[in-house]
Design an enzyme around this catalytic site. Structure first.
Site, mmCIF file in Angstrom:
data_model
loop_
_atom_site.group_PDB
_atom_site.id
_atom_site.type_symbol
_atom_site.label_atom_id
_atom_site.label_comp_id
_atom_site.label_asym_id
_atom_site.label_seq_id
_atom_site.Cartn_x
_atom_site.Cartn_y
_atom_site.Cartn_z
ATOM 1 N N GLY A 208 0.912 -1.254 -0.128
ATOM 2 C CA GLY A 208 0.026 -0.110 0.082
ATOM 3 C C GLY A 208 0.931 1.413 0.010
ATOM 4 N N GLU A 225 -6.152 1.304 2.341
ATOM 5 C CA GLU A 225 -6.687 0.565 3.768
ATOM 6 C C GLU A 225 -5.697 -0.425 3.661
ATOM 7 O OE1 GLU A 225 -8.461 1.908 5.648
ATOM 8 O OE2 GLU A 225 -9.312 3.562 4.483
ATOM 9 N N CYS A 259 -8.925 -7.525 8.461
ATOM 10 C CA CYS A 259 -8.014 -6.329 8.700
ATOM 11 C C CYS A 259 -8.310 -5.944 10.035
ATOM 12 C CB CYS A 259 -8.203 -5.355 7.616
ATOM 13 S SG CYS A 259 -9.691 -4.723 7.355
#
Ligand code: NAD
Length: 451
Positions: A208, A225, A259
Site C-alpha cells: 500500500g 486501507e 484487517c
C-alpha cells in the site's frame, strides 16, 4: 505466466487458472474505460441507479452460488460467506440511491448578482486494487460508489480471489469498458496505478505504501486501507463470558484473516484471571464453522514460525499453537501470554487466528498499550460503564472503536478506515466514498458581464 487460485481447505482443488494479461493489457483496458466514461456519466442518474440496483438483484439471485464460491476460493466459513454476499447486495443497493443525491450547493455572491455553485464531478477512470479476504464485498464497496458518481472502473483483484471477482463482473452485466475486472498480480497492479485517474487500494501495509507513493508521484488521488494490529480492552466490570465470546470471534473468525481481527487482548486489573480462563475456553471451542483454514501454505508457515519463535523467546501457549493432522491450511486458534514486547507477534499483523494476552494495571495503561502501534485500525472495549466506554472512545487512536462487540465488523454504510499507518486518504464506505471518487468544481455564473 498463469494466475491460479486454489481451495485453501483442499489445496489439490484448482479453482481457476487464467493467463496473466500483462501491463500492456492494463493500459489498453484503461484506455477503453476512459473512452467510455463520458457516455456512462451522460447516461444520467436514472440509468446509473438502475444499473446498480440490477447488480444488487443479481447478487441476491445468485447468493448461494456466490457464497459457495467464496468458501471454495478463499476458505471463508459458509455462514460468514453468506454474510458477505448479503453485505455485497446491500452495498450495491445503498449506492444505487447515490446518483440521485445532490452533487453540490448554491452560494451567495460576495457582491452583486450571480449564481455561485459548487459541484462534485467524477475523475474519469477509477483503478481499484483489492485483497483476497473479502473477495466480493471489498471490490463492491470500491466499485459501487465509483460507478454511482459516473467514473468507469478497472478492478484488479488479488490473484487468490480471481474467480470471485470474475463472477461478480459477469453478474454485473455492465458494458466491459464501464466495469472491467482484469486479473493480475503486482505487474498489473502497478501498471493500473500508473494509468488511472483515481486509485483505491486495500491490502498489506508495504504494498500500500508503494501504491500511495506511485500515485502521489503522478498527482492522482489515492486512498489506501492497510493492515491493522487491533486490540480488545477488557475492564473488570465487563460481562467476562460475553467479552470472551466476542473476542474469540474476532481472533478466530475466518481464521483471523480480517484487517479488523483482534490480535492483542488487554485485560485490565482484576479482569485478567477470569478473562484468561474464559478466553481459553472460548477459543478451544471454536470449530471449522467459525475459523476455517488460512489462505495458503506460506501463510500457515509464517504463523507457526512466529508462534515457535515467540515460545523460544519466553512466551507461553495458553491454548492452540498446533496444526491439525488433515488436508488444508488449518491452524488451531491460539492464545499466547508473556510474549516479549518487542517480539514481532506483539508488534506486527500476522493475519491468522493468533492473539497475545497482555495485562494492564488500569485503563490508562491499557489505552497506552493499545495506542502503541502505527497500525491503529479497530479496537474493541468491553465494559458495563458508559463513562469508561466514552473515555476509551475519546482516547484510543483507532479509526473504529466498538463497545461490547468484536473488533471486526462495521456496518456497510459507516466510514471505514484507520489512523496513523493503517490508512491513507479518505475513508471508504458511506458518503466518504462518494466524496473520494469525485472532485469539487466551483462555478461562478455572473450575469451582466461582471467586469
Ligand atoms: P497484498 O498487499 O499482498 O495484495 C493486495 C493487492 O495488491 C492484490 O491485488 C495484489 O495483487 C496487489 N499488488 C501486489 N503488489 C502490487 C504492486 N507492487 N503494485 C500494485 N498492486 C500490487 O494483500 P493481501 O494479502 O491480498 O491482503 C491481506 C492484507 O490486506 C492484510 O494486510 C489486511 O490487513 C489488508 N486488508 C486491509 C483492509 C482495510 O480495510 N484496512 C481490509 C482487508 C484487508
Amino acid at each position: 505466466m498463469t494466475i491460479t487460485s486454489y481451495n485453501p481447505a483442499d489445496p489439490t482443488d484448482l479453482v481457476v487458472a487464467v493467463e496473466e494479461p500483462g501491463a500492456e493489457a492494463v493500459r489498453a483496458a484503461v484506455g477503453r474505460a476512459r473512452a467510455a466514461q463520458g457516455e456512462w456519466l451522460a447516461a444520467g442518474a436514472g440509468a446509473r441507479s438502475a444499473a446498480l440496483g440490477r447488480i444488487a438483484e443479481a447478487v441476491e439471485a445468485h447468493a448461494e452460488e456466490l457464497a459457495a464460491l467464496i468458501v471454495r476460493e478463499v476458505g471463508k466459513p459458509l455462514a460468514e460467506a453468506r454474510g458477505e454476499v448479503a453485505r455485497t447486495a446491500a452495498i450495491w443497493r445503498y449506492y444505487a440511491q447515490a446518483p440521485y443525491a445532490p452533487s453540490g450547493a448554491v452560494h451567495e455572491t460576495a457582491a452583486g448578482p450571480g449564481l455561485l455553485l459548487t459541484r462534485r464531478r467524477p475523475y474519469g477512470v477509477a483503478g481499484l486494487i483489492t485483497p483476497w479476504n473479502f473477495p466480493l464485498a471489498i471490490p463492491t464497496w470500491k466499485a459501487a460508489p465509483a460507478l454511482a458518481v459516473g467514473n468507469t472502473v478497472v478492478l484488479k483483484p488479488a490473484p487468490e480471489a480471481t474467480a470471485c471477482a470474475l463472477r461478480l463482473a459477469e453478474l454485473a452485466q455492465l458494458p466491459a469498458e464501464v466495469f472491467t475486472v482484469l486479473p493480475g498480480g503486482a505487474e498489473e497492479g502497478s501498471a493500473l496505478v500508473d494509468a488511472v485517474d483515481v486509485v483505491s487500494f486495500t491490502g498489506s501495509t508495504g504494498v500500500g505504501r508503494a501504491v500511495v507513493r506511485a500515485a502521489t508521484e503522478r498527482g492522482v488521488p489515492v486512498q489506501a486501507e492497510l493492515g491493522g494490529l487491533n486490540a480488545a480492552l477488557v475492564l473488570p466490570d465487563a460481562d467476562i463470558a460475553l467479552a470472551a465470546a466476542h473476542i474469540a470471534a474476532a481472533v478466530a473468525g475466518y481464521a483471523g484473516q480480517k484487517c479488523t481481527a483482534t490480535s492483542r487482548v488487554i485485560a485490565v486489573g482484576a479482569a485478567h484471571e477470569p478473562l484468561r480462563e474464559a478466553l481459553v475456553k472460548a477459543l478451544a471451542a471454536v470449530d471449522d464453522t467459525v475459523c476455517g483454514p488460512v489462505v495458503n501454505a506460506a501463510a500457515r508457515e509464517r504463523l507457526t514460525a512466529a508462534v515457535a519463535s515467540a515460545v523460544e523467546a519466553g512466551a507461553s501457549v495458553l491454548t492452540g499453537g498446533g496444526v491439525p493432522e488433515r488436508a488444508g491450511w488449518f491452524i488451531e486458534p491460539t492464545l499466547l501470554a508473556d510474549v516479549p514486547a518487542e517480539h514481532p507477534l506483539a508488534r506486527e499483523e500476522f493475519f491468522g487466528p493468533v492473539a497475545v494476552l497482555h495485562a494492564a494495571a488500569d485503563l490508562d495503561a491499557a489505552i497506552a498499550l493499545a495506542n502503541d502501534t502505527p497500525h491503529s485500525l479497530a479496537t474493541s472495549v468491553h465494559t458495563r460503564s458508559l463513562d469508561v466506554a466514552l473515555a476509551a472512545a475519546d482516547r484510543l487512536d483507532a479509526g473504529m472503536v466498538r463497545v461490547n462487540a468484536p473488533s471486526s465488523g462495521v456496518d456497510f454504510h459507516l466510514p471505514f478506515g484507520g489512523t496513523k499507518g493503517a490508512s491513507h486518504g479518505e475513508r471508504e464506505q458511506g458518503q466518504a466514498a462518494l466524496d473520494f471518487y469525485t472532485v469539487g468544481r466551483t462555478v461562478s455564473v455572473l450575469p451582466g458581464g461582471g467586469l
